[in-house]
Structure formats: structure tokens, C-alpha cells
Enzyme design. Sequence first.
Site, PDB file in Angstrom:
ATOM      1  N   THR A 127      95.939  95.745 -11.329  1.00 37.83           N
ATOM      2  CA  THR A 127      94.813  96.134 -10.626  1.00 37.83           C
ATOM      3  C   THR A 127      94.862  97.289  -9.507  1.00 37.83           C
ATOM      4  O   THR A 127      96.112  97.654  -9.165  1.00 37.83           O
ATOM      5  CB  THR A 127      94.261  95.008  -9.581  1.00 37.83           C
ATOM      6  OG1 THR A 127      95.408  94.631  -8.686  1.00 37.83           O
ATOM      7  CG2 THR A 127      93.725  93.817 -10.607  1.00 37.83           C
ATOM      8  N   ASN A 174      94.731  98.460  -6.039  1.00 30.97           N
ATOM      9  CA  ASN A 174      94.187  97.968  -4.639  1.00 30.97           C
ATOM     10  C   ASN A 174      93.931  99.005  -3.826  1.00 30.97           C
ATOM     11  O   ASN A 174      94.461 100.017  -3.537  1.00 30.97           O
ATOM     12  CB  ASN A 174      95.743  97.474  -4.130  1.00 30.97           C
ATOM     13  CG  ASN A 174      95.700  96.520  -2.940  1.00 30.97           C
ATOM     14  OD1 ASN A 174      94.722  96.606  -2.163  1.00 30.97           O
ATOM     15  ND2 ASN A 174      96.763  95.919  -2.539  1.00 30.97           N
ATOM     16  N   GLU A 178      90.513  94.691  -5.114  1.00 29.34           N
ATOM     17  CA  GLU A 178      91.361  95.140  -6.092  1.00 29.34           C
ATOM     18  C   GLU A 178      90.447  95.195  -7.456  1.00 29.34           C
ATOM     19  O   GLU A 178      89.596  94.576  -7.723  1.00 29.34           O
ATOM     20  CB  GLU A 178      92.434  93.994  -6.569  1.00 29.34           C
ATOM     21  CG  GLU A 178      93.348  93.997  -5.304  1.00 29.34           C
ATOM     22  CD  GLU A 178      94.597  93.158  -5.624  1.00 29.34           C
ATOM     23  OE1 GLU A 178      95.309  93.262  -6.462  1.00 29.34           O
ATOM     24  OE2 GLU A 178      94.655  91.917  -4.801  1.00 29.34           O
TER      25      GLU A 178
END
Length: 317
Positions: A212, A214, A260
Site C-alpha cells: 500500500t 501510506n 493507505e
Amino acid sequence: MQRWRGLEDIPQDWGRSVVTIGSYDGVHRGHQLIIGRAVERARELGVPSVVVTFDPHPSEVVRPGSHPPLLAPHHRRAELMAELGVDAVLILPFTSEFSKLAPADFIVKVLVDKLHAQLVIEGPNFRFGHKAAGNVQLLAEFGETYDYRVEVIDLYVSGEAGGGEPFSSTLTRRLVAEGDVAGAAEILGRPHRVEGIVVRGAQRGRELGFPTANVETLPHTAIPADGVYAGWLNVSGEAMPAAISVGTNPQFDGTERTVEAYAIDRVGLDLYGLHVAVDFLAYVRGMLRFDSIDDLLVAMAADVKRCGELISAYERD
């Protein structure tokens, strides 16, 4: 579109213009009515259109600590206003001294001396000047002296969002905070967006097979309620379908709230240090703690599948 920060940025030879004033956070569909009317009238009169707004939000100066969550940072508002055809945006630094400016002084210093207003477009509840003492009636009265006219536009639009409440920035913030991003999108006329720089996190998503981005969000950003959402991760002009997680990551006893985004079916993305935008299309589920990592992985796979389905359906519509 020209962008000015402070009265001193306005060109010395600036002529007559059509002006509208307000915070215009989110540039929602009600705001679009007023701004669109200002652009339309400016073109009819053959003069430029100007939007005047403030930074920081006036409430933070008048009542420190009360800064509302922002639906859009100033650069995003400017982009949206440019899409509506606005010729110039003036951001006035809202200081304690500026907050004490009497309505009459505001009119003379901003509208008359600097912007040479020919026409001012506002909503019916527009207030300005020290202690918000100025209103559209006072604005019109001064127009007779200073050779400008005032046109009042009803900015109120309503729909299903908020149970039929008139659209407003306040209602939009509430819906975002509740996780009703579909309702917020109805008011905004587009999905709610969160922006920021991609920073390194715990990298658990990468370890689990769902890397992901962030996103370190900008100050005072209106962030949706904790949960999983379908939407898009926007990078350098490309909108990638994404599964978005908002929360403290309870599975791993997290304490810091994060945003995220997992770009669905994208491999090898290196986004660290980039400024990105996350658009929230639909709420999928709340934030949960699972009995095992295997259960978490099953849920994440289901989330990604559901997000893909929601995005595909939206894009087909």
C-alpha cells in the site's frame, strides 16, 4: 488562471472585474452555482472573474483551535475553480488584524481599490468584515456609492445526501467523518479527495502481498471514518483503481491513524516521496480485528475483489 496571495500580488493595471468572495471549501455543487454565475456574468460584461478566499480558515483566527477539517486544500480549490472558467483567485491571508477590518473598509480596500469590482456575486447568507457585521444588503448599499452592483444567487441544492439537508461544506464534512463518502460525492459532484506524500510505514501490506501507499495527509484534512473504501489512487495524472484502508491497523495493535491505498493489480510501484491523491468512491466495511492472519488475508482478498467491482460499475455508469 492567475493566482494571487495578498492584495499586493494584484497587477497594478488590473481593470474592472466580477467578484465573488467566500471560503468555498470543497467547491461543492452549491458553490459551483455562484462561481459559475460569476464566470458567466464576467464573460457577458467582457471583464475577468475573480474568486476571493482566505487562508487560514477565518474560524481558526477568530476562535483558535476551531479550524474545521478541510475538504480541499487551496491548490485543489484553485484547480476546481479554473475548471469552472475562473480567471483569477485571490487568497487573502486571514490574520487577527485582518479580522478586525470593518465591513466598509473591506469593501474599499479589496473590492474597490484593488479589484475594481463591477459586479459582486454572493449567496444570500454571505457575511464579511469584523464580527461578520457585513451582509449582502450592506454590500449593495455601498455599491451605490462605489459604482458596483450586487447579484444574490441561491446556492442551496439538495438531494438524498444527509437526508435531504441543503448541500453545504458543513454537511459534507459530517458525511465524510461518518464514512458516507457516496453522500459526500453527491454534494461535491465528484468523489472526496485526500492528498499527501507517500511515506514509509511498517510495510506489513507488502509482506502480506498487498503493498500500500501510506499517505501522509496535509494538515486539517477531512479524513473519512475508519474502514475500507473503494476508490482511486492518483499518481502523476493517472487514476489507478484502489482498495483504501483508513484506521489504526487494529490487527497489529496500531495507534496512529493512517490512510493507505492498494493499487489493484499494479505491480512494482515505487511511490515513496511522491505527492498523490486518493479519491473515495464507496464504503466497503468497517475496520475489524481478525482471529488470525489467514482470516485477515481472506478478508483483504474479498475487499480487493469488492472494490474492483464497485469501481467497474461506477466507470460503466
